[in-house]
Every structure is written in structure tokens, then in C-alpha cells.
Scaffold this motif. Structure first.
Motif, PDB file in Angstrom:
ATOM      1  N   THR A  44      31.034  54.042  36.303  1.00  0.00           N
ATOM      2  CA  THR A  44      32.378  53.766  35.799  1.00  0.00           C
ATOM      3  C   THR A  44      32.951  52.585  36.564  1.00  0.00           C
ATOM      4  O   THR A  44      33.056  52.618  37.794  1.00  0.00           O
ATOM      5  CB  THR A  44      33.299  54.982  35.951  1.00  0.00           C
ATOM      6  OG1 THR A  44      32.692  56.112  35.298  1.00  0.00           O
ATOM      7  CG2 THR A  44      34.659  54.716  35.338  1.00  0.00           C
ATOM      8  N   ARG A  45      33.278  51.532  35.823  1.00  0.00           N
ATOM      9  CA  ARG A  45      33.839  50.327  36.427  1.00  0.00           C
ATOM     10  C   ARG A  45      35.004  49.847  35.553  1.00  0.00           C
ATOM     11  O   ARG A  45      34.817  49.576  34.363  1.00  0.00           O
ATOM     12  CB  ARG A  45      32.774  49.234  36.534  1.00  0.00           C
ATOM     13  CG  ARG A  45      33.214  48.006  37.339  1.00  0.00           C
ATOM     14  CD  ARG A  45      32.267  46.832  37.091  1.00  0.00           C
ATOM     15  NE  ARG A  45      30.900  47.167  37.415  1.00  0.00           N
ATOM     16  CZ  ARG A  45      30.339  46.979  38.613  1.00  0.00           C
ATOM     17  NH1 ARG A  45      31.048  46.464  39.589  1.00  0.00           N
ATOM     18  NH2 ARG A  45      29.069  47.295  38.807  1.00  0.00           N
ATOM     19  N   LYS A  46      36.180  49.757  36.144  1.00  0.00           N
ATOM     20  CA  LYS A  46      37.387  49.309  35.441  1.00  0.00           C
ATOM     21  C   LYS A  46      37.620  50.113  34.156  1.00  0.00           C
ATOM     22  O   LYS A  46      37.949  49.559  33.103  1.00  0.00           O
ATOM     23  CB  LYS A  46      37.301  47.819  35.124  1.00  0.00           C
ATOM     24  CG  LYS A  46      37.272  46.938  36.362  1.00  0.00           C
ATOM     25  CD  LYS A  46      37.226  45.461  35.991  1.00  0.00           C
ATOM     26  CE  LYS A  46      37.225  44.597  37.231  1.00  0.00           C
ATOM     27  NZ  LYS A  46      37.166  43.136  36.907  1.00  0.00           N
ATOM     28  N   GLY A  47      37.408  51.424  34.262  1.00  0.00           N
ATOM     29  CA  GLY A  47      37.654  52.300  33.130  1.00  0.00           C
ATOM     30  C   GLY A  47      36.546  52.344  32.095  1.00  0.00           C
ATOM     31  O   GLY A  47      36.605  53.135  31.159  1.00  0.00           O
ATOM     32  N   LYS A  48      35.531  51.496  32.235  1.00  0.00           N
ATOM     33  CA  LYS A  48      34.424  51.476  31.281  1.00  0.00           C
ATOM     34  C   LYS A  48      33.245  52.255  31.858  1.00  0.00           C
ATOM     35  O   LYS A  48      32.822  52.017  32.981  1.00  0.00           O
ATOM     36  CB  LYS A  48      33.997  50.037  30.987  1.00  0.00           C
ATOM     37  CG  LYS A  48      32.899  49.937  29.951  1.00  0.00           C
ATOM     38  CD  LYS A  48      32.542  48.476  29.674  1.00  0.00           C
ATOM     39  CE  LYS A  48      31.429  48.380  28.637  1.00  0.00           C
ATOM     40  NZ  LYS A  48      31.056  46.957  28.351  1.00  0.00           N
ATOM     41  N   ARG A  49      32.716  53.172  31.052  1.00  0.00           N
ATOM     42  CA  ARG A  49      31.636  54.039  31.520  1.00  0.00           C
ATOM     43  C   ARG A  49      30.332  53.712  30.793  1.00  0.00           C
ATOM     44  O   ARG A  49      30.310  53.536  29.580  1.00  0.00           O
ATOM     45  CB  ARG A  49      31.994  55.502  31.282  1.00  0.00           C
ATOM     46  CG  ARG A  49      31.019  56.483  31.928  1.00  0.00           C
ATOM     47  CD  ARG A  49      31.435  57.909  31.704  1.00  0.00           C
ATOM     48  NE  ARG A  49      31.284  58.304  30.303  1.00  0.00           N
ATOM     49  CZ  ARG A  49      31.385  59.548  29.869  1.00  0.00           C
ATOM     50  NH1 ARG A  49      31.649  60.526  30.718  1.00  0.00           N
ATOM     51  NH2 ARG A  49      31.223  59.826  28.584  1.00  0.00           N
ATOM     52  N   HIS A  61      31.303  55.834  45.758  1.00  0.00           N
ATOM     53  CA  HIS A  61      32.202  54.764  45.360  1.00  0.00           C
ATOM     54  C   HIS A  61      31.873  53.512  46.171  1.00  0.00           C
ATOM     55  O   HIS A  61      31.542  53.590  47.348  1.00  0.00           O
ATOM     56  CB  HIS A  61      33.662  55.164  45.603  1.00  0.00           C
ATOM     57  CG  HIS A  61      34.110  56.362  44.814  1.00  0.00           C
ATOM     58  ND1 HIS A  61      33.791  57.657  45.189  1.00  0.00           N
ATOM     59  CD2 HIS A  61      34.834  56.465  43.668  1.00  0.00           C
ATOM     60  CE1 HIS A  61      34.321  58.500  44.308  1.00  0.00           C
ATOM     61  NE2 HIS A  61      34.953  57.810  43.382  1.00  0.00           N
ATOM     62  N   GLY A  62      32.003  52.378  45.533  1.00  0.00           N
ATOM     63  CA  GLY A  62      31.773  51.118  46.230  1.00  0.00           C
ATOM     64  C   GLY A  62      31.638  49.977  45.254  1.00  0.00           C
ATOM     65  O   GLY A  62      31.234  50.170  44.098  1.00  0.00           O
ATOM     66  N   HIS A  63      31.993  48.776  45.722  1.00  0.00           N
ATOM     67  CA  HIS A  63      31.877  47.564  44.907  1.00  0.00           C
ATOM     68  C   HIS A  63      32.657  47.694  43.596  1.00  0.00           C
ATOM     69  O   HIS A  63      32.228  47.188  42.555  1.00  0.00           O
ATOM     70  CB  HIS A  63      30.409  47.240  44.624  1.00  0.00           C
ATOM     71  CG  HIS A  63      29.561  47.139  45.854  1.00  0.00           C
ATOM     72  ND1 HIS A  63      29.656  46.089  46.754  1.00  0.00           N
ATOM     73  CD2 HIS A  63      28.608  47.973  46.354  1.00  0.00           C
ATOM     74  CE1 HIS A  63      28.796  46.271  47.740  1.00  0.00           C
ATOM     75  NE2 HIS A  63      28.150  47.410  47.527  1.00  0.00           N
TER      76      HIS A  63
END
Length: 234
Positions: free
Chosen positions: A130-135, A95-97
Motif C-alpha cells: 500500500t503506497r499513497k492509498g493505492k494497493r 513500514h518504510g519508504h
């Protein structure tokens, strides 16, 4: 320009210019020929997944890790069709950024139809971001001359992750921190000279332990002695 970057230190150890009538592939081979590659492991972008490049690397005493993407449709399709579902994988998550990155690598012995000199293993690497719920999912395949003892799955995954860092440790720094894309120096040998100077600055700062090049440049600019205005007499 084609540059070689050391994974661990982040130092730029070589650079050559791409001929106007050519492309990156022969330029990269010219660069590799300038380096001492004995016992090195060389990772390269998918465009350099070429039989001649693999031969040059093994002849120089190095191991290679070459990526296979959809720019080589036939090879990619044949690798994709292998029974990867039956092969156990090694998975890591970090996890990061503001994102979660999950990487799963599966490794197998090289099939007989792979013709790259010295190839011993192939691998499938699945990267899920996965970023802000978008994969988003990216799958690449690898061909390497490093055997299972030298490069078990976790080691091979580390090498590939280190290769991708070249984007933010070199390309991004030159493009953003040094604003290279907007440089007006565009004729003759000047662009090559300026690129070499930027690489030298990045390398010196990396060697001295700086990870954030922009912050390091601000620090050194602040501490640099101010120029003395000369006295003029008439």
C-alpha cells in the motif's frame, strides 16, 4: 550475466555469462556447479523452477526454494486451486519508504503430483503493498526441499524476502550507481570483465559494512590520494 549473491553479506560469490545461443537456465546451472553448496539454501527466480535445476541442487547437498509464477501456467493453476483458505497463515507487516508491506505465507506438505526432486513443502505467499492509498497484491507459490523443521513458515518467508532484495542490493546498484546500462563497453569479453569488476567493488564494500554503495564510493573517492603530475624535461 547470471550472478549468485549471498543473502546475509550481500557479497557476489560467482558469475557466469549467458551463451549467445542459449538462455539463463543452463547458465545458472553452470554457475551453481562452480560453488560449494553443501548445507546451503538456494533461492532462485521463477524462470529457474526446473526439474533439472532442483535435481542439481539436491545432488550438491543444498536445499532449494523455487518460485512458481504464471510463466508456468499449468503448475501455477494447480497450486492456486489448492484449498489455501483452510490453511492458517503467518503474517508480517512493515513500514518504510512511504509504503506498507504485508506478507502472508501459508505452508503445506507437498502433494504427490509435485515431481521436483526432494520437494517436501509448498507455500502460497501473498504480498500486499500500500503506497499513497493505492494497493497492489502479488501472489506467488513456492516449492522447497527444506522440511517443516528446517523451514517453518516464518523462516521460509524470510528466505523469500531476502531473495527479492537481490534487486536493490545488486541489480539496482549496477544499473544505477554504476550506470551499467549506458556503458559503451559491449564487445568481446570486455562486458564480462567490467561486470566482474563492478561485482568485486560491491562485494568489498559490503564486506566492510557499507549498505549504501553510492555513498561509499563517494567517500572513498574523496579520500583517495590525488595523482601526481609527472615532471617532463626536454
Amino acid at each position: 550475466m547470471v550472478a549468485a549473491l549471498a543473502h546475509g553479506s550481500g557479497a557476489v560469490i560467482g558469475q557466469v555469462a549467458v551463451s549467445e545461443k542459449s538462455n539463463e537456465i543452463p547458465a545458472a546451472r553452470d554457475l551453481l556447479a562452480l560453488l560449494n553448496l553443501t548445507d546451503a539454501v538456494v533461492t532462485m527466480d521463477a524462470v529457474h523452477t526446473q526439474h533439472d535445476t532442483a535435481t542439481a541442487l539436491t545432488s550438491a547437498g543444498a536445499d532449494y526454494v523455487l518460485s512458481v509464477k504464471t510463466n508456468q501456467k499449468t503448475l501455477y493453476a494447480r497450486l492456486k486451486a489448492l484449498p489455501w483458505a483452510n490453511i492458517p497463515g503467518h503474517t508480517t507487516t512493515e513500514h518504510g519508504h512511504g509504503r506498507r508491506a504485508t506478507r502472508t505465507i501459508k505452508v503445506a506438505d507437498v502433494p504427490a503430483w509435485i515431481r521436483f526432486t526432494g520437494a517436501t513443502q509448498i507455500a502460497q505467499l501473498r504480498r500486499t503493498i500500500t503506497r499513497k492509498g493505492k494497493r497492489t497484491v502479488e501472489v506467488v507459490y513456492l516449492v522447497t526441499s527444506a522440511d517443516a523443521r528446517t523451514a517453518p513458515p516464518e523462516v521460509l518467508a524470510t528466505w523469500i524476502q531476502g531473495h527479492w532484495k537481490v534487486e536493490n542490493r545488486l541489480h539496482w546498484v549496477r544499473d544505477v550507481t554504476f550506470d551499467e546500462d549506458r556503458s559503451q563497453v559491449r564487445t568481446g569479453n570486455a562486458p564480462r570483465v567490467m561486470a566482474s569488476l563492478r561485482n568485486t567493488a560491491i562485494t568489498l564494500l559490503r564486506i566492510h559494512g557499507h549498505e549504501n554503495i553510492a555513498a561509499a564510493l563517494r567517500h572513498h573517492a574523496r579520500d583517495a590520494p590525488r595523482p601526481i603530475n609527472p615532471l617532463l624535461t626536454a
